[in-house]
Design an enzyme around this catalytic site. Structure first.
Site, PDB file in Angstrom:
ATOM      1  N   THR A  25     -13.693  -2.640  -6.781  1.00 41.93           N
ATOM      2  CA  THR A  25     -12.329  -2.947  -6.357  1.00 41.93           C
ATOM      3  C   THR A  25     -11.781  -4.107  -7.174  1.00 41.93           C
ATOM      4  O   THR A  25     -12.413  -4.555  -8.144  1.00 41.93           O
ATOM      5  CB  THR A  25     -12.287  -3.179  -4.812  1.00 41.93           C
ATOM      6  N   ASP A  72      -9.339   7.108  -6.435  1.00 45.92           N
ATOM      7  CA  ASP A  72      -8.155   6.589  -5.753  1.00 45.92           C
ATOM      8  C   ASP A  72      -7.038   7.639  -5.707  1.00 45.92           C
ATOM      9  O   ASP A  72      -6.308   7.729  -4.712  1.00 45.92           O
ATOM     10  CB  ASP A  72      -7.644   5.317  -6.446  1.00 45.92           C
ATOM     11  N   LYS A  81     -11.706  -2.872 -11.735  1.00 46.25           N
ATOM     12  CA  LYS A  81     -11.695  -1.421 -11.995  1.00 46.25           C
ATOM     13  C   LYS A  81     -11.543  -1.081 -13.485  1.00 46.25           C
ATOM     14  O   LYS A  81     -12.165  -0.144 -13.973  1.00 46.25           O
ATOM     15  CB  LYS A  81     -10.575  -0.748 -11.197  1.00 46.25           C
ATOM     16  N   ASN A  85     -13.254   3.468  -9.677  1.00 45.52           N
ATOM     17  CA  ASN A  85     -13.557   2.797  -8.400  1.00 45.52           C
ATOM     18  C   ASN A  85     -14.870   3.280  -7.804  1.00 45.52           C
ATOM     19  O   ASN A  85     -15.236   2.868  -6.712  1.00 45.52           O
ATOM     20  CB  ASN A  85     -12.416   2.974  -7.394  1.00 45.52           C
ATOM     21  N   ARG A 136     -13.257  -3.373   3.782  1.00 47.12           N
ATOM     22  CA  ARG A 136     -13.681  -2.567   4.938  1.00 47.12           C
ATOM     23  C   ARG A 136     -14.671  -1.489   4.520  1.00 47.12           C
ATOM     24  O   ARG A 136     -15.160  -0.721   5.359  1.00 47.12           O
ATOM     25  CB  ARG A 136     -12.474  -1.897   5.588  1.00 47.12           C
ATOM     26  N   SER A 137     -15.001  -1.392   3.243  1.00 53.92           N
ATOM     27  CA  SER A 137     -15.905  -0.328   2.788  1.00 53.92           C
ATOM     28  C   SER A 137     -17.299  -0.426   3.422  1.00 53.92           C
ATOM     29  O   SER A 137     -17.875   0.610   3.771  1.00 53.92           O
ATOM     30  CB  SER A 137     -16.008  -0.332   1.256  1.00 53.92           C
ATOM     31  N   TYR A 187      -3.387  -1.533   3.788  1.00 56.58           N
ATOM     32  CA  TYR A 187      -3.915  -1.129   5.088  1.00 56.58           C
ATOM     33  C   TYR A 187      -4.153  -2.302   6.038  1.00 56.58           C
ATOM     34  O   TYR A 187      -4.567  -2.097   7.173  1.00 56.58           O
ATOM     35  CB  TYR A 187      -5.186  -0.285   4.951  1.00 56.58           C
ATOM     36  N   GLY A 239      -1.965   3.041   4.767  1.00 57.29           N
ATOM     37  CA  GLY A 239      -2.904   2.901   3.660  1.00 57.29           C
ATOM     38  C   GLY A 239      -4.369   3.084   4.026  1.00 57.29           C
ATOM     39  O   GLY A 239      -5.224   3.233   3.140  1.00 57.29           O
TER      40      GLY A 239
HETATM   41  N1  NAP Z   1      -5.449   1.827   0.548  1.00 58.55           N
HETATM   42  C1  NAP Z   1      -6.235   1.741  -0.501  1.00 58.55           C
HETATM   43  O1  NAP Z   1      -7.283   2.393  -0.602  1.00 58.55           O
HETATM   44  C2  NAP Z   1      -5.837   0.846  -1.660  1.00 58.55           C
HETATM   45  C3  NAP Z   1      -6.399   1.032  -2.924  1.00 58.55           C
HETATM   46  C4  NAP Z   1      -5.998   0.194  -3.966  1.00 58.55           C
HETATM   47  C5  NAP Z   1      -5.072  -0.829  -3.720  1.00 58.55           C
HETATM   48  N2  NAP Z   1      -4.563  -0.986  -2.469  1.00 58.55           N
HETATM   49  C6  NAP Z   1      -3.556  -2.039  -2.210  1.00 58.55           C
HETATM   50  O2  NAP Z   1      -2.481  -1.897  -3.123  1.00 58.55           O
HETATM   51  C7  NAP Z   1      -1.922  -3.169  -3.438  1.00 58.55           C
HETATM   52  C8  NAP Z   1      -1.800  -3.320  -4.966  1.00 58.55           C
HETATM   53  O3  NAP Z   1      -3.081  -3.232  -5.549  1.00 58.55           O
HETATM   54  P1  NAP Z   1      -3.243  -3.201  -7.146  1.00 58.55           P
HETATM   55  O4  NAP Z   1      -4.678  -2.948  -7.406  1.00 58.55           O
HETATM   56  O5  NAP Z   1      -2.237  -2.309  -7.782  1.00 58.55           O
HETATM   57  O6  NAP Z   1      -2.866  -4.719  -7.506  1.00 58.55           O
HETATM   58  P2  NAP Z   1      -2.281  -5.278  -8.878  1.00 58.55           P
HETATM   59  O7  NAP Z   1      -2.770  -4.468 -10.036  1.00 58.55           O
HETATM   60  O8  NAP Z   1      -2.529  -6.746  -8.844  1.00 58.55           O
HETATM   61  O9  NAP Z   1      -0.676  -5.020  -8.767  1.00 58.55           O
HETATM   62  C9  NAP Z   1       0.093  -5.779  -7.869  1.00 58.55           C
HETATM   63  C10 NAP Z   1       1.505  -5.204  -7.790  1.00 58.55           C
HETATM   64  O10 NAP Z   1       2.254  -5.956  -6.822  1.00 58.55           O
HETATM   65  C11 NAP Z   1       3.445  -6.443  -7.445  1.00 58.55           C
HETATM   66  N3  NAP Z   1       3.867  -7.729  -6.885  1.00 58.55           N
HETATM   67  C12 NAP Z   1       3.111  -8.852  -6.733  1.00 58.55           C
HETATM   68  N4  NAP Z   1       3.863  -9.834  -6.205  1.00 58.55           N
HETATM   69  C13 NAP Z   1       5.120  -9.323  -6.028  1.00 58.55           C
HETATM   70  C14 NAP Z   1       6.356  -9.860  -5.518  1.00 58.55           C
HETATM   71  N5  NAP Z   1       6.433 -11.117  -5.071  1.00 58.55           N
HETATM   72  N6  NAP Z   1       7.433  -9.051  -5.476  1.00 58.55           N
HETATM   73  C15 NAP Z   1       7.343  -7.764  -5.911  1.00 58.55           C
HETATM   74  N7  NAP Z   1       6.217  -7.207  -6.416  1.00 58.55           N
HETATM   75  C16 NAP Z   1       5.119  -7.992  -6.472  1.00 58.55           C
HETATM   76  C17 NAP Z   1       3.088  -6.586  -8.898  1.00 58.55           C
HETATM   77  O11 NAP Z   1       4.260  -6.660  -9.652  1.00 58.55           O
HETATM   78  P3  NAP Z   1       4.297  -7.510 -11.049  1.00 58.55           P
HETATM   79  O12 NAP Z   1       3.823  -6.547 -12.095  1.00 58.55           O
HETATM   80  O13 NAP Z   1       5.717  -7.897 -11.177  1.00 58.55           O
HETATM   81  O14 NAP Z   1       3.379  -8.691 -10.876  1.00 58.55           O
HETATM   82  C18 NAP Z   1       2.280  -5.296  -9.115  1.00 58.55           C
HETATM   83  O15 NAP Z   1       3.139  -4.188  -9.247  1.00 58.55           O
HETATM   84  C19 NAP Z   1      -2.825  -4.208  -2.780  1.00 58.55           C
HETATM   85  O16 NAP Z   1      -2.214  -4.614  -1.576  1.00 58.55           O
HETATM   86  C20 NAP Z   1      -4.105  -3.447  -2.481  1.00 58.55           C
HETATM   87  O17 NAP Z   1      -4.771  -3.938  -1.344  1.00 58.55           O
HETATM   88  C21 NAP Z   1      -4.909  -0.173  -1.439  1.00 58.55           C
END
Ligand code: NAP
Length: 277
Positions: free
Chosen positions: A63, A104, A67, A88, A17-18, A221, A242
């Site tokens: 993103t 972030d 990152k 980011n 959405r950026s 979000y 979010g």
């Molecule tokens: N609002 C914003 O501005 C913003 C900014 C950044 C990210 N986000 C959102 O935040 C979320 C995570 O992003 P990220 O960058 O941290 O991704 P990431 O580095 O890939 O981390 C994913 C996380 O989700 C967990 N996970 C995945 N599948 C799972 C399951 N089945 N059960 C429980 N936990 C599970 C992973 O756990 P494991 O370690 O066990 O795999 C890990 O802790 C995304 O939905 C992203 O869209 C939003």
């Protein structure tokens, strides 16, 4: 003013959405230019970023999943980027060098401040679910805001230990199976996992041990109201979605590129919400 370009690199990137946020501000503030989504495959981050200056870009956002790689490539990196090992935001300097920032942490805390102005980090324990890239930013933001206890829980336990070692501070590592008991006495819960995101199942978390006055945040979000936020709202907890984090991390980026501190208007929020499920 010369025509300026900026954008976001990611893989996949179609869901970002950026562009809608930054193009809205460019129109509102009369800045001639455009902001585009750029699909950059893993392994191509270096060439992509090194091309920004020649392409006339003011900079770009970064993103998933780039990152951490971007943090290794930039020529200078801010303190938060160093502490998280992730950037980011990239700003192209007049000499063509690349400055990296992590906004972030800022985006998360500003969103909480906006949506829950009475919440105080030092008021009680926070529970953070997840230990991926976003969790790093959320944990650091909570620490810097004055949290005295952060209960960190992730499906893959080893990643919680790694994150706790990386950030130091008042982080208590707990096991995934203990996540519901960990809610007792908490003043905030933050979901940083991808569970509840469009295309993913809901986060499995019953909230019966969570105090009624705790704030529940989901950094997902899309959808804006995740199953977790819906369940929290239904039992009377206050919630932070979010989208605020996404909007607030965008503000310092726009200012760094174009010299204008943009406003998050109700019109902007509504227009982005209209594109979400
Ligand atoms: N609002 C914003 O501005 C913003 C900014 C950044 C990210 N986000 C959102 O935040 C979320 C995570 O992003 P990220 O960058 O941290 O991704 P990431 O580095 O890939 O981390 C994913 C996380 O989700 C967990 N996970 C995945 N599948 C799972 C399951 N089945 N059960 C429980 N936990 C599970 C992973 O756990 P494991 O370690 O066990 O795999 C890990 O802790 C995304 O939905 C992203 O869209 C939003």
């Amino acid at each position: 003013m010369p025509f300026r370009a900026a954008g976001v690199i990611g893989w996949p990137i179609f869901q970002s959405r950026s562009p809608a946020i930054h193009n809205y501000w460019m129109g509102k503030y009369g800045i001639p230019g455009t902001y585009i989504a750029m699909p950059v495959q893993p392994g191509r981050v270096g060439p992509a970023l090194r091309g920004l200056a020649a392409l006339g870009f003011a900079g770009c956002n970064v993103t998933l999943p780039h990152k951490e790689r971007a943090a290794e490539i930039v020529d200078t990196i801010d303190a938060v980027g160093q502490r998280t090992g992730a950037v980011n935001l990239i700003v192209v300097q007049p000499d063509g060098s690349l400055s990296g920032f992590n906004k972030d942490c800022y985006g998360f805390i500003e969103s909480v401040r906006e949506q829950e102005p009475l919440w105080r980090a030092a008021g009680g324990p926070a529970v953070v679910l997840g230990a991926g890239g976003a969790a790093r930013s959320v944990v650091l933001a909570l620490m810097d805001e004055g949290s005295t206890e952060i209960r960190l829980i992730n499906r893959t336990h080893g990643r919680t230990e790694q994150l706790a070692a990386l950030v130091g501070g008042p982080v208590r590592v707990l096991h995934w199976g203990d996540r519901e008991a960990a809610l007792a006495g908490a003043t905030m819960v933050v979901n940083t996992t991808n569970q509840g995101m469009i295309g993913q199942p809901a986060l499995e978390l019953r909230l019966h041990d969570l105090p009624a006055n705790a704030v529940v945040c989901d950094i997902i979000y899309n959808p804006l109201e995740t199953p977790l936020l819906g369940a929290a709202r239904a039992r009377g907890n206050r919630v932070v979605d979010g989208l605020g984090m996404l909007l607030h991390q965008a503000r310092p980026a726009f200012e760094a590129w174009f010299g204008v501190s943009p406003e998050i208007t109700a019109e902007l929020r509504t227009s982005i919400e209209a594109t979400l499920r």
